[in-house]
Design a protein around this motif. Structure first.
Motif, PDB file in Angstrom:
ATOM      1  N   PHE A 109      31.313  75.136  54.444  1.00 16.52           N
ATOM      2  CA  PHE A 109      31.510  75.784  53.143  1.00 16.52           C
ATOM      3  C   PHE A 109      30.167  76.233  52.564  1.00 16.52           C
ATOM      4  O   PHE A 109      30.040  77.354  52.055  1.00 16.52           O
ATOM      5  N   LEU A 110      29.159  75.363  52.639  1.00 19.44           N
ATOM      6  CA  LEU A 110      27.850  75.704  52.098  1.00 19.44           C
ATOM      7  C   LEU A 110      27.249  76.900  52.837  1.00 19.44           C
ATOM      8  O   LEU A 110      26.689  77.821  52.213  1.00 19.44           O
ATOM      9  N   PHE A 111      27.358  76.904  54.167  1.00 24.37           N
ATOM     10  CA  PHE A 111      26.840  78.021  54.961  1.00 24.37           C
ATOM     11  C   PHE A 111      27.555  79.319  54.583  1.00 24.37           C
ATOM     12  O   PHE A 111      26.918  80.372  54.400  1.00 24.37           O
ATOM     13  N   HIS A 112      28.871  79.244  54.470  1.00 23.11           N
ATOM     14  CA  HIS A 112      29.672  80.422  54.132  1.00 23.11           C
ATOM     15  C   HIS A 112      29.292  80.945  52.743  1.00 23.11           C
ATOM     16  O   HIS A 112      29.121  82.153  52.538  1.00 23.11           O
ATOM     17  N   ALA A 113      29.141  80.009  51.780  1.00 20.52           N
ATOM     18  CA  ALA A 113      28.809  80.404  50.406  1.00 20.52           C
ATOM     19  C   ALA A 113      27.420  81.027  50.340  1.00 20.52           C
ATOM     20  O   ALA A 113      27.194  82.006  49.606  1.00 20.52           O
ATOM     21  N   ARG A 114      26.472  80.472  51.086  1.00 22.94           N
ATOM     22  CA  ARG A 114      25.111  81.043  51.068  1.00 22.94           C
ATOM     23  C   ARG A 114      25.096  82.427  51.741  1.00 22.94           C
ATOM     24  O   ARG A 114      24.299  83.296  51.354  1.00 22.94           O
ATOM     25  N   THR A 115      25.958  82.623  52.718  1.00 25.28           N
ATOM     26  CA  THR A 115      26.066  83.948  53.325  1.00 25.28           C
ATOM     27  C   THR A 115      26.567  84.963  52.300  1.00 25.28           C
ATOM     28  O   THR A 115      26.045  86.093  52.205  1.00 25.28           O
ATOM     29  N   LEU A 116      27.557  84.562  51.509  1.00 20.68           N
ATOM     30  CA  LEU A 116      28.061  85.437  50.458  1.00 20.68           C
ATOM     31  C   LEU A 116      26.993  85.682  49.393  1.00 20.68           C
ATOM     32  O   LEU A 116      26.891  86.793  48.842  1.00 20.68           O
ATOM     33  N   LEU A 117      26.186  84.656  49.089  1.00 20.63           N
ATOM     34  CA  LEU A 117      25.101  84.825  48.122  1.00 20.63           C
ATOM     35  C   LEU A 117      24.087  85.854  48.623  1.00 20.63           C
ATOM     36  O   LEU A 117      23.596  86.698  47.840  1.00 20.63           O
ATOM     37  N   THR A 118      23.794  85.806  49.912  1.00 16.44           N
ATOM     38  CA  THR A 118      22.875  86.783  50.492  1.00 16.44           C
ATOM     39  C   THR A 118      23.437  88.201  50.359  1.00 16.44           C
ATOM     40  O   THR A 118      22.708  89.142  50.011  1.00 16.44           O
ATOM     41  N   LEU A 119      24.736  88.349  50.607  1.00 15.96           N
ATOM     42  CA  LEU A 119      25.365  89.665  50.458  1.00 15.96           C
ATOM     43  C   LEU A 119      25.315  90.136  49.004  1.00 15.96           C
ATOM     44  O   LEU A 119      25.065  91.319  48.730  1.00 15.96           O
ATOM     45  N   ALA A 120      25.564  89.201  48.082  1.00 17.06           N
ATOM     46  CA  ALA A 120      25.521  89.571  46.662  1.00 17.06           C
ATOM     47  C   ALA A 120      24.125  90.010  46.261  1.00 17.06           C
ATOM     48  O   ALA A 120      23.955  90.938  45.458  1.00 17.06           O
ATOM     49  N   THR A 121      23.117  89.357  46.823  1.00 15.21           N
ATOM     50  CA  THR A 121      21.730  89.721  46.502  1.00 15.21           C
ATOM     51  C   THR A 121      21.382  91.094  47.068  1.00 15.21           C
ATOM     52  O   THR A 121      20.770  91.930  46.387  1.00 15.21           O
ATOM     53  N   GLU A 122      21.802  91.329  48.324  1.00 13.07           N
ATOM     54  CA  GLU A 122      21.483  92.601  48.976  1.00 13.07           C
ATOM     55  C   GLU A 122      22.188  93.786  48.322  1.00 13.07           C
ATOM     56  O   GLU A 122      21.651  94.900  48.288  1.00 13.07           O
ATOM     57  N   HIS A 123      23.398  93.553  47.788  1.00 15.53           N
ATOM     58  CA  HIS A 123      24.196  94.657  47.244  1.00 15.53           C
ATOM     59  C   HIS A 123      24.392  94.519  45.730  1.00 15.53           C
ATOM     60  O   HIS A 123      25.394  95.016  45.190  1.00 15.53           O
ATOM     61  N   ALA A 124      23.445  93.858  45.088  1.00 18.65           N
ATOM     62  CA  ALA A 124      23.564  93.645  43.646  1.00 18.65           C
ATOM     63  C   ALA A 124      23.649  94.960  42.881  1.00 18.65           C
ATOM     64  O   ALA A 124      24.391  95.078  41.888  1.00 18.65           O
ATOM     65  N   ASP A 125      22.906  95.989  43.347  1.00 24.81           N
ATOM     66  CA  ASP A 125      22.914  97.275  42.642  1.00 24.81           C
ATOM     67  C   ASP A 125      24.309  97.889  42.601  1.00 24.81           C
ATOM     68  O   ASP A 125      24.667  98.594  41.644  1.00 24.81           O
ATOM     69  N   LEU A 126      25.104  97.595  43.610  1.00 28.11           N
ATOM     70  CA  LEU A 126      26.465  98.132  43.671  1.00 28.11           C
ATOM     71  C   LEU A 126      27.462  97.203  42.971  1.00 28.11           C
ATOM     72  O   LEU A 126      28.380  97.666  42.286  1.00 28.11           O
ATOM     73  N   LEU A 127      27.271  95.888  43.152  1.00 37.15           N
ATOM     74  CA  LEU A 127      28.272  94.922  42.685  1.00 37.15           C
ATOM     75  C   LEU A 127      28.163  94.599  41.194  1.00 37.15           C
ATOM     76  O   LEU A 127      29.187  94.399  40.526  1.00 37.15           O
ATOM     77  N   VAL A 128      26.931  94.523  40.678  1.00 36.46           N
ATOM     78  CA  VAL A 128      26.756  94.168  39.264  1.00 36.46           C
ATOM     79  C   VAL A 128      27.421  95.177  38.343  1.00 36.46           C
ATOM     80  O   VAL A 128      28.140  94.792  37.401  1.00 36.46           O
ATOM     81  N   PRO A 129      27.239  96.480  38.556  1.00 34.12           N
ATOM     82  CA  PRO A 129      27.926  97.449  37.684  1.00 34.12           C
ATOM     83  C   PRO A 129      29.453  97.368  37.776  1.00 34.12           C
ATOM     84  O   PRO A 129      30.154  97.838  36.866  1.00 34.12           O
ATOM     85  N   MET A 130      29.988  96.765  38.849  1.00 29.49           N
ATOM     86  CA  MET A 130      31.434  96.640  39.006  1.00 29.49           C
ATOM     87  C   MET A 130      31.992  95.400  38.323  1.00 29.49           C
ATOM     88  O   MET A 130      33.187  95.112  38.415  1.00 29.49           O
ATOM     89  N   GLY A 131      31.110  94.638  37.632  1.00 31.46           N
ATOM     90  CA  GLY A 131      31.571  93.468  36.883  1.00 31.46           C
ATOM     91  C   GLY A 131      31.186  92.138  37.480  1.00 31.46           C
ATOM     92  O   GLY A 131      31.730  91.101  37.089  1.00 31.46           O
ATOM     93  N   LEU A 132      30.239  92.120  38.410  1.00 28.63           N
ATOM     94  CA  LEU A 132      29.840  90.848  39.020  1.00 28.63           C
ATOM     95  C   LEU A 132      29.172  89.929  38.010  1.00 28.63           C
ATOM     96  O   LEU A 132      29.384  88.706  38.035  1.00 28.63           O
TER      97      LEU A 132
END
Length: 254
Positions: A109-132
């Motif tokens: 679970f921790l590995f999976h969650a950190r992988t998602l965190l990495t994706l959120a960091t890499e695509h923050a410019d796209l995801l934050v304006p969508m309500g992240l």
């Protein structure tokens, strides 16, 4: 700490207290008493260490479960849903945002969650304006750090418990050995009917296990075990009377 071990440690403490209160004027006794004191202190410390390790481990498990539920419900669900929405406009994101399964081991679970965190960091410019959320990446990172820290604390508590358990039995055995030595001094210095010897014998006796009154009360008396058929005897009865002679056709006995 198991109940049997607790009783033995309690006995060792009682024996030490009694010997301190009823000393024998002999240098050998004093040395034996000091050795018993040291053994009881060591066993007590190990018992506290073992109990503390178990308590900390159980508490950590509860905290980790709560932290995991919070991370999944408050962070990962939002991230995955928004990530999958973003994949509708960016094919490169297809299949990347997958919610961890509820039954995954904690490390997975921790590995999976950190992988998602990495994706959120890499695509923050796209995801934050969508309500992240403006602070989502920082908040999720802090939550995962806390989750990981709880896991390390659980491992530490487990190691503490196991380490204490390995030496605790030896410490209890040392207490019993010391008590046997002290016992020889009381037996040599007192008569068999001595009150001091009787008090010492009582102090060095392991108490229990006890049956609680509410456990034993209210229960019907056990039925006697059935007697095997081959051992059952017929009930005594009066001897059968001789049958009366039957009358023949001429009124004579047959």
């Amino acid at each position: 700490m198991k109940a049997d071990i607790r009783r033995q440690l309690s006995m060792a403490r009682r024996a030490l207290d009694y010997a301190n209160a009823n000393p024998i004027d002999d240098n050998g006794f004093k040395v034996a008493l000091q050795r018993l004191d040291a053994a009881v202190t060591q066993a007590t410390n190990l018992g506290l260490q073992e109990t503390g390790g178990t308590t900390g481990q159980h508490s950590g498990v509860v905290q980790r479960d709560a932290a995991r539920r919070k991370i999944r419900a408050e962070f990962l669900v939002r991230l995955v849903e928004i990530g999958q929405m973003a994949a509708d406009t960016d094919a490169a994101l297809l299949g990347l945002f997958i919610l961890p399964y509820g039954e995954e081991p904690n490390k997975t679970f921790l590995f999976h969650a950190r992988t998602l965190l990495t994706l959120a960091t890499e695509h923050a410019d796209l995801l934050v304006p969508m309500g992240l959320g403006d602070t989502f990446v920082v908040d999720l990172g802090a939550a995962l750090d806390q989750f990981e820290a709880i896991g390390r604390a659980i491992d530490t508590g487990h190691g503490q418990h196991v380490g204490a358990s390995k030496t605790f039995q030896k410490a209890i055995s040392k207490c019993r050995s010391c008590i046997k030595v002290v016992d020889t001094y009381y037996r040599a210095a007192a008569t068999p009917d001595s009150a001091v010897l009787a008090g010492w014998t009582n102090a060095r006796t392991v108490e229990g296990p006890f049956v609680r009154s509410h456990d034993a009360g209210g229960l019907p008396a056990p039925e006697p075990a059935p007697v095997p058929a081959q051992l059952q005897l017929p009930a005594a009865s009066a001897p059968a009377a001789d049958p009366e002679p039957s009358a023949g056709p001429a009124g004579e006995a047959q």
